[in-house]
Design a protein around this motif. Structure first.
Motif, PDB file in Angstrom:
ATOM      1  N   SER A  53       0.919  -1.051  -0.075  1.00 34.14           N
ATOM      2  CA  SER A  53      -0.049   0.025  -0.007  1.00 34.14           C
ATOM      3  C   SER A  53       0.800   1.118  -0.152  1.00 34.14           C
ATOM      4  O   SER A  53       0.202   2.545  -0.425  1.00 34.14           O
ATOM      5  CB  SER A  53      -1.081  -0.007   1.184  1.00 34.14           C
ATOM      6  N   GLY A  54       2.037   1.182   0.437  1.00 34.08           N
ATOM      7  CA  GLY A  54       2.870   2.260   0.552  1.00 34.08           C
ATOM      8  C   GLY A  54       3.862   2.207  -0.716  1.00 34.08           C
ATOM      9  O   GLY A  54       4.466   3.431  -0.793  1.00 34.08           O
ATOM     10  N   GLY A  55       3.719   1.561  -1.825  1.00 36.28           N
ATOM     11  CA  GLY A  55       4.191   1.651  -2.979  1.00 36.28           C
ATOM     12  C   GLY A  55       5.627   0.880  -2.956  1.00 36.28           C
ATOM     13  O   GLY A  55       6.156   0.730  -3.959  1.00 36.28           O
ATOM     14  N   SER A  56       5.994  -0.053  -1.854  1.00 33.98           N
ATOM     15  CA  SER A  56       7.198  -0.784  -2.101  1.00 33.98           C
ATOM     16  C   SER A  56       6.728  -2.116  -3.095  1.00 33.98           C
ATOM     17  O   SER A  56       5.819  -2.693  -2.763  1.00 33.98           O
ATOM     18  CB  SER A  56       7.714  -1.409  -0.679  1.00 33.98           C
ATOM     19  N   ALA A  57       7.843  -2.251  -3.813  1.00 34.62           N
ATOM     20  CA  ALA A  57       7.524  -3.454  -4.856  1.00 34.62           C
ATOM     21  C   ALA A  57       8.534  -4.785  -4.897  1.00 34.62           C
ATOM     22  O   ALA A  57       9.654  -4.059  -4.642  1.00 34.62           O
ATOM     23  CB  ALA A  57       7.252  -2.670  -6.294  1.00 34.62           C
ATOM     24  N   ASN A  58       8.307  -5.616  -5.416  1.00 37.05           N
ATOM     25  CA  ASN A  58       9.171  -6.937  -5.464  1.00 37.05           C
ATOM     26  C   ASN A  58       8.747  -7.291  -6.742  1.00 37.05           C
ATOM     27  O   ASN A  58       7.561  -7.465  -7.256  1.00 37.05           O
ATOM     28  CB  ASN A  58       9.248  -7.773  -4.252  1.00 37.05           C
ATOM     29  N   TYR A  59       9.683  -7.890  -7.563  1.00 35.71           N
ATOM     30  CA  TYR A  59       9.590  -8.678  -8.822  1.00 35.71           C
ATOM     31  C   TYR A  59      10.339  -9.916  -8.970  1.00 35.71           C
ATOM     32  O   TYR A  59      11.355 -10.295  -7.972  1.00 35.71           O
ATOM     33  CB  TYR A  59      10.304  -7.800  -9.924  1.00 35.71           C
ATOM     34  N   ALA A  60       9.695 -10.887  -9.642  1.00 35.91           N
ATOM     35  CA  ALA A  60      10.319 -12.159 -10.217  1.00 35.91           C
ATOM     36  C   ALA A  60      11.635 -11.677 -10.823  1.00 35.91           C
ATOM     37  O   ALA A  60      11.758 -10.574 -11.528  1.00 35.91           O
ATOM     38  CB  ALA A  60       9.506 -12.989 -11.036  1.00 35.91           C
ATOM     39  N   ASP A  61      12.759 -12.523 -10.511  1.00 34.60           N
ATOM     40  CA  ASP A  61      13.985 -12.254 -11.228  1.00 34.60           C
ATOM     41  C   ASP A  61      13.700 -12.063 -12.804  1.00 34.60           C
ATOM     42  O   ASP A  61      14.554 -11.270 -13.584  1.00 34.60           O
ATOM     43  CB  ASP A  61      15.052 -13.144 -10.902  1.00 34.60           C
ATOM     44  N   SER A  62      12.903 -12.974 -13.402  1.00 33.54           N
ATOM     45  CA  SER A  62      13.045 -13.016 -14.587  1.00 33.54           C
ATOM     46  C   SER A  62      12.298 -11.924 -15.255  1.00 33.54           C
ATOM     47  O   SER A  62      12.426 -11.764 -16.727  1.00 33.54           O
ATOM     48  CB  SER A  62      11.682 -14.238 -15.290  1.00 33.54           C
ATOM     49  N   VAL A  63      11.670 -10.884 -14.548  1.00 31.88           N
ATOM     50  CA  VAL A  63      11.064  -9.644 -15.363  1.00 31.88           C
ATOM     51  C   VAL A  63      11.717  -8.367 -14.779  1.00 31.88           C
ATOM     52  O   VAL A  63      11.229  -7.520 -15.416  1.00 31.88           O
ATOM     53  CB  VAL A  63       9.422  -9.672 -14.970  1.00 31.88           C
ATOM     54  N   LYS A  64      12.491  -8.538 -13.642  1.00 31.07           N
ATOM     55  CA  LYS A  64      13.423  -7.435 -13.263  1.00 31.07           C
ATOM     56  C   LYS A  64      13.919  -6.520 -14.551  1.00 31.07           C
ATOM     57  O   LYS A  64      14.478  -7.101 -15.194  1.00 31.07           O
ATOM     58  CB  LYS A  64      14.481  -7.827 -12.114  1.00 31.07           C
ATOM     59  N   GLY A  65      13.573  -5.233 -14.308  1.00 32.41           N
ATOM     60  CA  GLY A  65      14.133  -4.274 -15.524  1.00 32.41           C
ATOM     61  C   GLY A  65      13.455  -4.338 -16.831  1.00 32.41           C
ATOM     62  O   GLY A  65      13.738  -3.556 -17.385  1.00 32.41           O
ATOM     63  N   PHE A  67       9.675  -5.170 -16.480  1.00 29.99           N
ATOM     64  CA  PHE A  67       8.283  -4.865 -15.880  1.00 29.99           C
ATOM     65  C   PHE A  67       8.197  -3.906 -14.829  1.00 29.99           C
ATOM     66  O   PHE A  67       9.243  -4.014 -14.085  1.00 29.99           O
ATOM     67  CB  PHE A  67       7.526  -6.077 -15.525  1.00 29.99           C
ATOM     68  N   THR A  68       6.978  -3.039 -14.589  1.00 29.77           N
ATOM     69  CA  THR A  68       6.999  -2.372 -13.687  1.00 29.77           C
ATOM     70  C   THR A  68       5.532  -2.327 -13.048  1.00 29.77           C
ATOM     71  O   THR A  68       4.594  -2.110 -14.003  1.00 29.77           O
ATOM     72  CB  THR A  68       7.304  -0.778 -14.012  1.00 29.77           C
ATOM     73  N   ILE A  69       5.631  -2.385 -11.878  1.00 26.99           N
ATOM     74  CA  ILE A  69       4.190  -2.437 -11.096  1.00 26.99           C
ATOM     75  C   ILE A  69       3.917  -1.197 -10.605  1.00 26.99           C
ATOM     76  O   ILE A  69       4.812  -0.564  -9.977  1.00 26.99           O
ATOM     77  CB  ILE A  69       4.068  -3.604 -10.147  1.00 26.99           C
ATOM     78  N   SER A  70       2.810  -0.671 -10.554  1.00 32.67           N
ATOM     79  CA  SER A  70       2.287   0.419  -9.864  1.00 32.67           C
ATOM     80  C   SER A  70       1.023   0.505  -9.541  1.00 32.67           C
ATOM     81  O   SER A  70       0.119  -0.260  -9.754  1.00 32.67           O
ATOM     82  CB  SER A  70       2.557   1.592 -10.828  1.00 32.67           C
ATOM     83  N   ARG A  71       0.518   1.368  -8.490  1.00 35.51           N
ATOM     84  CA  ARG A  71      -0.837   1.317  -8.004  1.00 35.51           C
ATOM     85  C   ARG A  71      -1.481   2.698  -7.842  1.00 35.51           C
ATOM     86  O   ARG A  71      -0.820   3.638  -7.594  1.00 35.51           O
ATOM     87  CB  ARG A  71      -1.165   0.176  -6.857  1.00 35.51           C
ATOM     88  N   ASP A  72      -2.816   2.812  -8.086  1.00 36.89           N
ATOM     89  CA  ASP A  72      -3.615   3.853  -7.604  1.00 36.89           C
ATOM     90  C   ASP A  72      -4.512   3.722  -6.587  1.00 36.89           C
ATOM     91  O   ASP A  72      -5.706   2.924  -6.975  1.00 36.89           O
ATOM     92  CB  ASP A  72      -4.313   4.602  -8.969  1.00 36.89           C
ATOM     93  N   ASN A  73      -4.251   4.082  -5.539  1.00 39.68           N
ATOM     94  CA  ASN A  73      -4.878   3.722  -4.176  1.00 39.68           C
ATOM     95  C   ASN A  73      -6.191   4.175  -4.469  1.00 39.68           C
ATOM     96  O   ASN A  73      -7.218   3.580  -3.801  1.00 39.68           O
ATOM     97  CB  ASN A  73      -4.198   4.103  -2.994  1.00 39.68           C
TER      98      ASN A  73
END
Length: 118
Positions: A53-65, A67-73
């Protein structure tokens, strides 16, 4: 009743981009983690990316660099920007969210197909 509805999947050539969106609706008090999983035929479902909810993200190694995840609360929406797509990214992509209503439960969308041609 809470629903997650994905959109934005489709067919794209290798090297191309797609943007997925997932909207959560219903009697929602708050949304904690939101994320994207994917599942190809014959494979287990795997985490692609997740965001708190605060915007911290984690990614699978296969998509790092790539893919980008984001959210609009304010809109209860999570996005997945997918660049430099590869044929091995071909999967059904599922939205996932940990949502507090009168209880705290994990919800899933029905999935959206992403196909990357070589």
């Amino acid at each position: 009743q809470v629903q997650l509805v994905e959109s934005g999947g489709g067919l794209v050539q290798a090297g191309g981009s797609l943007r997925l969106a997932c909207v959560a609706s219903g009697s929602i008090d708050s949304i904690l983690t939101m994320g994207w999983y994917r599942q190809a035929p014959g494979n287990p479902r795997e985490l692609v990316a997740a965001i708190g909810s605060g915007g911290s993200a984690n990614y699978a190694d296969s998509v790092k660099g790539r893919f980008t995840i984001s959210r609009d609360n304010a809109k209860n929406t999570v996005y997945l920007q997918m660049n430099s797509l590869k044929p091995e990214d071909t999967s059904v992509y599922y939205c996932n969210a940990l949502i507090r209503t009168t209880t705290l439960l994990t919800y899933w969308g029905r999935g959206t197909q992403v196909t990357v041609s070589s």
